[in-house]
Design a protein around this motif. Structure first.
Motif, PDB file in Angstrom:
ATOM      1  N   ILE B 561     101.732  17.873 -32.572  1.00 33.61           N
ATOM      2  CA  ILE B 561     102.002  19.545 -32.304  1.00 33.61           C
ATOM      3  C   ILE B 561     103.049  19.575 -32.672  1.00 33.61           C
ATOM      4  O   ILE B 561     104.202  19.041 -32.423  1.00 33.61           O
ATOM      5  N   PHE B 562     103.348  20.573 -33.469  1.00 33.81           N
ATOM      6  CA  PHE B 562     104.637  21.114 -34.046  1.00 33.81           C
ATOM      7  C   PHE B 562     104.814  22.708 -33.396  1.00 33.81           C
ATOM      8  O   PHE B 562     104.058  23.489 -33.704  1.00 33.81           O
ATOM      9  N   TYR B 563     105.822  22.818 -32.534  1.00 32.09           N
ATOM     10  CA  TYR B 563     106.129  24.204 -32.152  1.00 32.09           C
ATOM     11  C   TYR B 563     107.439  24.425 -32.244  1.00 32.09           C
ATOM     12  O   TYR B 563     108.454  23.792 -32.234  1.00 32.09           O
ATOM     13  N   LYS B 564     107.786  25.854 -32.572  1.00 31.29           N
ATOM     14  CA  LYS B 564     109.305  26.360 -32.753  1.00 31.29           C
ATOM     15  C   LYS B 564     109.255  27.673 -32.427  1.00 31.29           C
ATOM     16  O   LYS B 564     108.260  28.375 -32.579  1.00 31.29           O
ATOM     17  N   THR B 565     110.525  28.122 -31.923  1.00 31.69           N
ATOM     18  CA  THR B 565     110.813  29.633 -31.929  1.00 31.69           C
ATOM     19  C   THR B 565     110.985  30.235 -33.230  1.00 31.69           C
ATOM     20  O   THR B 565     111.113  29.266 -34.232  1.00 31.69           O
ATOM     21  N   VAL B 566     111.486  31.495 -33.074  1.00 33.81           N
ATOM     22  CA  VAL B 566     111.393  32.100 -34.566  1.00 33.81           C
ATOM     23  C   VAL B 566     112.798  31.446 -35.085  1.00 33.81           C
ATOM     24  O   VAL B 566     112.799  31.088 -36.388  1.00 33.81           O
ATOM     25  N   ASP B 567     113.864  31.274 -34.569  1.00 31.81           N
ATOM     26  CA  ASP B 567     115.108  30.747 -34.941  1.00 31.81           C
ATOM     27  C   ASP B 567     115.299  29.323 -34.480  1.00 31.81           C
ATOM     28  O   ASP B 567     116.528  28.713 -34.758  1.00 31.81           O
ATOM     29  N   GLY B 568     114.448  28.610 -34.043  1.00 36.42           N
ATOM     30  CA  GLY B 568     114.829  27.366 -33.368  1.00 36.42           C
ATOM     31  C   GLY B 568     114.047  26.030 -34.462  1.00 36.42           C
ATOM     32  O   GLY B 568     113.616  26.495 -35.323  1.00 36.42           O
ATOM     33  N   ASN B 569     114.617  24.943 -33.879  1.00 38.84           N
ATOM     34  CA  ASN B 569     114.170  24.006 -34.608  1.00 38.84           C
ATOM     35  C   ASN B 569     112.812  23.488 -34.319  1.00 38.84           C
ATOM     36  O   ASN B 569     112.356  23.960 -33.072  1.00 38.84           O
ATOM     37  N   GLU B 570     112.022  22.966 -35.122  1.00 41.64           N
ATOM     38  CA  GLU B 570     110.610  22.481 -34.800  1.00 41.64           C
ATOM     39  C   GLU B 570     110.833  21.346 -33.918  1.00 41.64           C
ATOM     40  O   GLU B 570     111.426  20.443 -34.321  1.00 41.64           O
ATOM     41  N   THR B 571     109.885  21.373 -33.037  1.00 46.83           N
ATOM     42  CA  THR B 571     109.727  20.168 -32.066  1.00 46.83           C
ATOM     43  C   THR B 571     108.276  19.551 -32.393  1.00 46.83           C
ATOM     44  O   THR B 571     107.298  20.313 -32.490  1.00 46.83           O
ATOM     45  N   ALA B 572     108.065  18.382 -32.459  1.00 50.65           N
ATOM     46  CA  ALA B 572     107.012  17.650 -32.526  1.00 50.65           C
ATOM     47  C   ALA B 572     106.539  16.912 -31.327  1.00 50.65           C
ATOM     48  O   ALA B 572     107.291  16.066 -30.774  1.00 50.65           O
TER      49      ALA B 572
END
Lengths: 195, 919
Positions: B561-572
């Protein structure tokens, strides 16, 4: 050294005999084919009986098995030298008569003439190996061709070819006889070649 | 005379000179020449040329060798290369002829300035021929009697010169004409050669710079023959089903050579050739019987030949010919397997028997029938049922039990050995272990660990697992001594196969052990579609569905699962592939997140679509924690306010809710007892059962007896008339609805003159109780008050309903209709009633008006009442004179202040029984 020479001579003799036998076989095959062509092209009857042609040595011989090797070679050489002259004469006459119109017959005649010439060479070489050397051709030249009519020439040509076919058979037998290992000869291998 | 002869001699000398020039050099005499003339030079060698001047030119033009200039293609050769041999000969030397350009010219500078060409030559530069190498010859048979011999050789390096090659050959005692190549320099064909005589062959190369000969090649042409292939090949079947006889013709005479042969053959459709053992065909022949063939199989044959002793060359392969072997009985029984389905009745099975069609090499002919025998192994019955079928399956409904099934294939020649399958009542035997698969060489290999017991054979069952199609079972048999095999079928890559291995024993069967496998894996064709199940302030519960098996293309090893905010880094986050839900934690509140999900196989992953969600601003219970205290505080404040108001109600009432005078306590109540005895209370009670008017004092006025009013009673009317009528005294009287109440019927109960003239607190009330007309019992009591307070709302509503029109206008309109009877009016009932009032006698009018009022709830009526409430005193005018309309109109116009001021003067108050209670 002398033994090596003898061995080499024996091998050479054997090779000459072997190839001579095969050449005689092919020569007979080609002459038989040529006879058919000749009879057809010259308008002759294949069953026509032709009397003995003057100057053409007869293949048939009495007491053939009593002949020595040298004797066989000499008779063969004489016959083939005669055939060579006769075939050359026939080729010349055929070219005069038909020109280039019947090239196939001329080529076949020339081929047989070459084989006769090659067989003559074989016989001469064998005679050399017999330490005798081939006789001069001067005495063996056929008599000058008598003035014959065209039909007579055709018949003579037919007679020459038939006799050549006979001689091819006889030569084969002669060479086989020669190829047999003589008593005391080291060459034990026999030639089983048969056309 | 002498001089004349001298001149003649000189002329003759010149003529001789000219003639001699012409004779010696043709038309133009050259003053010299170069030797050598047009030489051919070896490339790279040195070269010296001499330019020799003619003596005659020396005498004639004073030309000498030291004036000679050498040029190569108009380039002056450096002087260093010159050498003056003598006064008429100059030489030039070139150390390397490769740089020599044509033409080479000898020139001279006449008179030291003019350059004249004396002579020129062309130099040819090249190389001598190399010795031809690699001479080889082959005799290719072209017909039965034609044996041309072709010899080839390596001509060596280019010579840059015209080089002639000749193929020479001879017998020891006879020479033959040379063979001259045509258009090539490395091969030549001798049209006719004679066999059995050694031929000496060699190649001669010759050009201007030399001659070279190859090593001689001595050979008997019979040893280099490539014969023509046998022809007229034919294939004939023999009695035996495994033999085909080949026949052919040789095209080379046995007198020329004896032949040996190669025979090759293949099954039609198969690319692989098989060959008859060469030793079987090593002797001359024209036919051969090929053995060991498959029955009822079409074969392709081809043959070639060469000299028997192997000296020479193989011929080309002959044309291909086909032949079919005869039929034989099938060599084995068809492999058989079954699938069992439980019937509706548990005591029965539906047994689907299936067997494979025999391979052609097993069928050995055309299978036209299968004989199936089903024999029950039950101890109670051993009946055997036979079925003859043409297909390769048979479905039977059998009672549960153990059966032995036998299948025999029949072709035209005979029957196959039987194939036997034991169907036990239950698969109680030991299964195989550790079923595993391995893709290898584009095929899928299945391996297993054999059970300890002796296994007769194994059945490997497999099917393609797909969402779009059913699991169609394929199967194959394997002998009991193997522990692995390749699946024989069209196994597709990226597809999931369910493979099951059954061990078959002599007396039973083991249960199947399954494994899923892919021949080749790929990335999933799509990624999971993730969505939120629940979103909180700092966490979100994600859900997704597993990919379908068709989308997986391999084993799903993990999800990420990859999630991120609009301007944030993607977290997996990596998730176990068995899960379909995951909770993301430690999220930022009130933030838009983009989440996507990747599914991974061994070959890689693929991402699903992006999904966005926003975390909540408040966490669970936070809102409640804020709202509840606020509400409680609000309620507390309200409560305190109420208490405060309660405590200070007098003060508040004084300022906000002043005491409204109660009409029931007005002065009129004091004259209530003076009401005549005819006052009928009983009827009033009936009309107001709830007693809302129980305290109302009723003044009963005889409608038809105006004179019965006392002066005192009429006094207020007069006062009112005085107050409200400024110009016309006859328009005084108690006001009422000009529409429905007649002045005689309505009695203004407004207060006395001082009360009326009092300030805004003055309230005018009237209570009208209608009496029945002439002993008729009144059906309705109309209580009327001059107070506008309770009716303000109605008045406003009526104004709204009138479209916001001016009340004066309304009144004008009303009275206009009242006067002009022909005109229509939306207030039709009112208009009609007015007409009745005008034309009927007064007594009738009263009763009628009472009826109308008692039933009133219609707005036009109310409007009429309201509009004319303050003008009740004017109503008399209306019933007195037809000119009333004008009068009333004037009154209304002249009394605008009254309309405006009156509502301010009154407070709403319940009219109580007992009537007028002026305060």
């Amino acid at each position: 050294m002398a033994a090596a020479d003898n061995t080499s001579a024996a091998l050479r003799r054997r090779d000459l005999c072997s190839r001579g036998i095969r050449l005689a076989g092919k020569m007979r095959s080609d002459v038989v084919d040529l006879l058919d062509t000749y009879v057809e092209r010259q308008g002759l009857d294949a069953s026509a009986s032709v009397a003995a042609v003057e100057g053409v040595p007869a293949a048939a011989v009495e007491r053939w098995d009593e002949q020595t090797g040298t004797q066989r070679l000499l008779e063969n050489l004489a016959a083939y030298r005669a055939f060579r002259a006769l075939l050359a004469q026939m080729l010349e006459e055929q070219q005069e008569q038909l020109g280039e119109a019947d090239a196939a017959l001329g080529r076949a005649l020339a081929a047989v003439l070459l084989q006769v010439s090659a067989f003559t060479y074989h016989l001469e070489e064998l005679l050399r190996l017999e330490s005798r050397g081939p006789p001069s051709e001067e005495g063996a030249e056929p008599p000058p061709a008598p003035h014959l009519s065209l039909f007579e020439r055709k018949l003579r040509g037919l007679g020459v070819l038939r006799e050549l076919a006979q001689w091819a058979v006889r030569s084969t037998r002669d060479l086989r006889q020669l190829a047999k290992p003589s008593p005391g000869s080291s060459s034990a291998a026999s030639l089983a070649e048969s056309p | 005379m002498f001089s004349g002869w001298n001149w003649v001699a000189h002329g003759l000398y010149l003529l001789w000179n000219i003639c001699s020039l012409g004779v010696s050099g043709g038309l133009v005499q050259s003053c010299g020449h170069i030797i050598p003339e047009s030489p051919v030079l070896t490339l790279g060698s040195s070269f010296t040329a001499l330019c020799i001047l003619n003596e005659s030119c020396l005498d004639f033009g004073n030309i000498y060798a030291n004036q000679i200039i050498w040029k190569t293609k108009n380039r002056v050769v450096p002087k260093e290369q010159y050498r003056e041999i003598n006064r008429t000969v100059s030489s030039v030397t070139f150390n390397d002829t490769s740089s020599l350009a044509n033409p080479l010219t000898c020139n001279i500078l006449a008179d030291g300035q003019i350059e004249q060409n004396i002579y020129g030559i062309t130099v040819t530069v090249g190389l001598p021929p190399e010795k031809p190498k690699n001479l080889s010859c082959i005799v290719r048979q072209v017909s039965k009697l034609a044996y041309p011999m072709t010899c080839t050789w390596n001509p060596g390096r280019p010579t840059f010169l015209d080089t002639h090659f000749r193929l020479k050959y001879r017998w020891p005692q006879e020479n033959f004409p040379d063979c001259i190549p045509k258009d090539v320099n490395n091969s030549c064909m001798i049209t006719d050669v004679q066999f059995f005589v050694n031929l000496e062959v060699w190649v001669e190369a010759e050009n201007a710079l030399g001659k070279a000969e190859s090593d001689p090649l001595v050979l008997d042409p019979i040893e280099i023959v490539k014969p023509l292939s046998p022809h007229n090949l034919s294939v004939n079947s023999e009695i035996l089903p495994t033999v085909l006889k080949l026949s052919w013709e040789n095209r080379i005479s046995v007198a020329v050579m004896k032949l040996k042969f190669n025979i090759r053959y293949r099954i039609i459709g198969d690319a692989n050739w098989m060959q008859v053992p060469p030793e079987d065909t090593a002797s001359p022949r024209t036919s051969f019987s090929v053995q060991g063939l498959r029955p009822y199989t079409e074969y392709v044959f081809s043959i070639r030949c060469m000299k028997e002793d192997g000296v020479g060359y193989w011929s080309d392969w002959s044309e291909e010919k086909t032949g079919v072997t005869t039929e034989d009985k099938p060599s084995k029984g068809p492999p058989i397997w079954r699938s069992i389905a439980v019937c509706h009745s548990p005591a029965f099975w539906t047994v689907h028997l299936m067997w494979k069609a025999l391979e052609p090499f097993e069928a050995n002919g055309v299978i036209f029938q299968y004989e199936v025998t089903v024999r029950s192994k039950s101890p109670l019955s051993s009946l055997a049922e036979k079925y003859n079928v043409n297909t390769t399956n048979l479905t039977l409904k059998l009672p549960n039990g153990t059966y032995e099934v036998t299948v025999i294939a029949h072709n035209r020649v005979g029957a196959s050995p039987p194939s036997v399958l034991l169907i036990p009542a239950s698969n109680s035997k030991a299964p195989v272990k550790s079923v595993r698969t391995l893709p290898k060489d584009g095929k899928l290999w299945v391996g297993w660990t054999a059970p300890n017991s002796y296994v007769l054979k194994y059945v490997i069952e497999w099917c393609l697992v797909s969402n779009s199609s059913d699991c169609i079972i394929e199967w194959q048999n394997e002998p009991g001594n193997v522990q692995g095999t390749y699946l024989k079928g069209d196994i597709k890559p990226f597809k999931c196969y369910l493979i099951t291995v059954y061990p078959l024993y002599a007396d039973g069967q083991g249960s199947g052990q399954s494994v899923k496998a892919y021949l080749q894996q790929d990335r999933p064709s799509k990624g999971p579609t993730v969505q939120t199940k629940k979103v909180g302030k700092a966490e979100a519960v994600l859900t997704w569905n597993h990919l379908t098996v068709d989308e997986q293309n391999g084993f799903i090893r993990s999800y990420t699962i990859f999630y991120k905010t609009v301007d944030g880094n993607e977290t997996a986050v990596t998730v176990d592939p068995s899960k379909t839900e995951y909770t993301l934690s430690s999220l930022t509140s009130d933030t838009l997140y983009t989440v996507r999900m990747m599914a991974y196989t061994d070959e890689g992953g693929r991402s699903g679509p992006d999904f966005t969600f926003t975390t909540q601003k408040f966490g669970k219970g936070e809102i409640e924690a804020i709202v509840v205290p606020v509400c409680l505080a609000f309620l507390l404040i309200v409560l305190l306010g109420v208490l405060f108001c309660f405590n200070k109600r007098d003060l508040i009432k004084k300022h906000i809710w002043p005491i409204v005078p109660d009409p029931s306590k007005s002065n009129i109540a004091q004259w209530s007892p003076q009401v005549p005895a005819k006052h009928n209370f009983s009827s009033k009670d009936q009309m107001y059962p709830e007693g809302s008017f129980t305290d109302v004092s009723v003044v009963e006025i005889e409608a038809d007896d105006k004179k019965s009013f006392s002066e005192q009673d009429l006094k207020p009317f007069d006062l009112l008339k005085k107050e409200k009528s400024t110009s016309e005294g006859h328009s005084s009287g108690i006001g009422g609805s000009s529409c429905m109440s007649s002045p005689r019927q309505s009695v203004s109960d407004s207060d006395e003159g001082e009360t009326t003239q009092n300030t805004s607190s003055t309230v005018q009330y009237s209570t009208v109780v209608l009496n029945g007309y002439r002993d008729q019992t009144p059906v309705q009591v109309f209580s009327r008050s001059e107070s506008t307070q309770p009716l303000l709302d109605s008045e406003e509503r009526s104004e709204d309903q009138a479209g916001g029109g001016d009340s004066t206008t309304q009144r004008q309109h009303y009275f206009k209709q009242n006067g002009g009877q022909d005109e229509t009016n939306t207030d039709r009932p009112c208009f009609e009633r007015t007409k009745q009032i005008i034309h009927a006698n007064e007594g009738d009018l009263v009763g009628f008006a009472q009826l109308q009022i008692s039933g009133q709830s219609s707005q036009p009526l109310g409007l009429g009442l309201e509009k004319n409430t303050q003008e009740a005193a004017l109503s008399d005018v209306l019933q007195e004179s037809t000119e009333g309309q004008t009068v009333i109109s004037q009154t209304v116009e002249g009394n605008p202040m009254l309309v405006d001021e009156m509502p301010k003067s009154y407070l709403p108050q319940t009219v109580r029984q007992g009537g007028y209670m002026p305060q």
